[in-house]
Design a protein around this motif. Sequence first.
Motif, short mmCIF file in Angstrom:
data_model
loop_
_atom_site.label_atom_id
_atom_site.label_comp_id
_atom_site.label_asym_id
_atom_site.label_seq_id
_atom_site.Cartn_x
_atom_site.Cartn_y
_atom_site.Cartn_z
N THR A 229 0.84 -1.21 0.00
CA THR A 229 0.00 0.00 0.00
C THR A 229 0.86 1.25 0.00
O THR A 229 0.60 2.21 -0.72
CB THR A 229 -0.93 -0.01 1.23
N MET A 230 1.91 1.21 0.82
CA MET A 230 2.81 2.37 0.88
C MET A 230 3.51 2.57 -0.45
O MET A 230 3.73 3.72 -0.88
CB MET A 230 3.83 2.17 2.01
N VAL A 231 3.81 1.48 -1.09
CA VAL A 231 4.45 1.60 -2.40
C VAL A 231 3.51 2.28 -3.39
O VAL A 231 3.92 3.14 -4.18
CB VAL A 231 4.87 0.21 -2.91
N THR A 232 2.20 1.91 -3.31
CA THR A 232 1.22 2.55 -4.19
C THR A 232 1.11 4.04 -3.91
O THR A 232 1.08 4.86 -4.83
CB THR A 232 -0.14 1.86 -4.02
N ASP A 233 1.05 4.38 -2.60
CA ASP A 233 0.97 5.81 -2.23
C ASP A 233 2.23 6.55 -2.68
O ASP A 233 2.15 7.70 -3.14
CB ASP A 233 0.79 5.94 -0.71
N LEU A 234 3.37 5.88 -2.51
CA LEU A 234 4.62 6.53 -2.91
C LEU A 234 4.64 6.76 -4.41
O LEU A 234 5.08 7.82 -4.88
CB LEU A 234 5.81 5.65 -2.49
N LYS A 235 4.12 5.79 -5.18
CA LYS A 235 4.05 5.98 -6.62
C LYS A 235 3.12 7.13 -6.99
O LYS A 235 3.40 7.94 -7.88
CB LYS A 235 3.59 4.69 -7.29
N ALA A 236 1.96 7.21 -6.25
CA ALA A 236 1.02 8.30 -6.52
C ALA A 236 1.66 9.65 -6.20
O ALA A 236 1.49 10.64 -6.93
CB ALA A 236 -0.26 8.10 -5.71
N THR A 237 2.40 9.70 -5.08
CA THR A 237 3.09 10.95 -4.72
C THR A 237 4.10 11.34 -5.77
O THR A 237 4.22 12.52 -6.14
CB THR A 237 3.78 10.77 -3.35
N LEU A 238 4.85 10.35 -6.28
CA LEU A 238 5.82 10.65 -7.31
C LEU A 238 5.15 11.14 -8.59
O LEU A 238 5.66 12.04 -9.27
CB LEU A 238 6.65 9.39 -7.61
N GLU A 239 3.97 10.56 -8.89
CA GLU A 239 3.24 11.04 -10.06
C GLU A 239 2.79 12.48 -9.86
O GLU A 239 2.84 13.30 -10.79
CB GLU A 239 2.01 10.14 -10.31
N SER A 240 2.33 12.82 -8.60
CA SER A 240 1.94 14.20 -8.31
C SER A 240 3.12 15.14 -8.46
O SER A 240 2.99 16.25 -8.99
CB SER A 240 1.36 14.29 -6.88
N PHE A 241 4.30 14.67 -7.96
CA PHE A 241 5.51 15.48 -8.12
C PHE A 241 5.82 15.69 -9.60
O PHE A 241 6.22 16.80 -10.01
CB PHE A 241 6.69 14.81 -7.43
N LYS A 242 5.61 14.64 -10.40
CA LYS A 242 5.88 14.79 -11.82
C LYS A 242 4.92 15.80 -12.45
O LYS A 242 5.32 16.64 -13.26
CB LYS A 242 5.74 13.44 -12.51
N GLU A 243 3.60 15.74 -12.05
CA GLU A 243 2.63 16.69 -12.60
C GLU A 243 2.97 18.11 -12.16
O GLU A 243 2.88 19.06 -12.96
CB GLU A 243 1.23 16.31 -12.14
N SER A 244 3.35 18.25 -10.85
CA SER A 244 3.72 19.58 -10.36
C SER A 244 4.93 20.11 -11.10
O SER A 244 5.00 21.30 -11.45
CB SER A 244 4.01 19.51 -8.85
N ALA A 245 5.89 19.22 -11.34
CA ALA A 245 7.08 19.66 -12.07
C ALA A 245 6.71 20.07 -13.49
O ALA A 245 7.23 21.07 -14.02
CB ALA A 245 8.11 18.52 -12.10
N ALA A 246 5.77 19.32 -14.11
CA ALA A 246 5.35 19.69 -15.47
C ALA A 246 4.63 21.04 -15.46
O ALA A 246 4.86 21.89 -16.34
CB ALA A 246 4.45 18.59 -16.03
N ASN A 247 3.73 21.24 -14.45
CA ASN A 247 3.03 22.52 -14.36
C ASN A 247 4.00 23.66 -14.11
O ASN A 247 3.86 24.76 -14.66
CB ASN A 247 1.99 22.47 -13.24
N THR A 248 4.97 23.41 -13.22
CA THR A 248 5.99 24.45 -12.94
C THR A 248 6.78 24.78 -14.19
O THR A 248 7.08 25.95 -14.46
CB THR A 248 6.92 23.95 -11.83
#
Length: 324
Positions: A229-248
Amino acid sequence: MRGENKRSVIVGIFVFLGIAILVAGVMTLGGQQKKFVKAIQLKAVFDDIGGLQPGNNIWFSGVKIGTVKKINFYGDSQVEVEMNVEQSVREFIRKDSKATISSDGLIGNKIIVIYGGTTVAPPVEDGDRLEAIMPLDTDSMMETLQENNQNLVDITNDLKVLTGKLAAGEGIVGAVMTDSLLADNFRSILSNLNRASINSNQMLNDLNSFTSKLNQEGNLFNDLATDTTMVTDLKATLESFKESAANTEELTAKLGEISTKLDDPNTSFGMLLNDPEFADVLKSTLNNTDSAAYNLNRGLEALEYTWPFRKGFKRKAKAEEDEN
């Protein structure tokens, strides 16, 4: 007359004994040579028979089974050996058996030894030729033995020289064996290696203890390694970071476009920010506007005392007093 008869009897007895001895010898030699048994003839072709002679024995599995009947030259430089073999052992000798020349003892007479053969092949028949295997050459063996002896002597001499140098303290090994200072240094090195080994073992133990603690439940590293489960959350967080980086990155690109436009003197903001003449005109306009506003304010203040507006200002002042 009686004496002559006596001599005749004695002579007859000796003649009879001689004939008996002759017959016994013939029977003995015939038995040894297998002359009075049924035999089959086998052949083998050798490159060198090494002194084999007719009448020499033939052995099979350690049992004498016949004799050499005849020796003939064969081909260019080979020798064909004809052998008389007892017919009673024919069924034990196979067509794929082999024949070789050996010695009866260390320095005994030459013999032929028949060996090998498989049950797949049929028994030999009269006149068959066996495969001949050349024996070891005694002369070659003696030469090899002599060469080995010479090599052994050379090795012994080299070993003698080496031990002499070691005893004299020559070379590293000799110095270590004879120099007490080097021996002490060597012991010190071994002691340091022993301490290093102990420290390495302690380090390994500490590392094992640390890894065992990491593997305990509730530990962050253990959760990262085992909790899906933590791995899934960590992957989701990394995806959010990727989206934030793309938006930035997109925002940075737009800000770059805006700054480019602001630097362009042909645009309004670019002219406001970059054109010094327009800035001077704007400052002059602002100063004029400020002066006009000041004069307008003075005019409005003076308007209160002019006679057309004087009654209105008095009424306003009286109403304000009544309210208070």
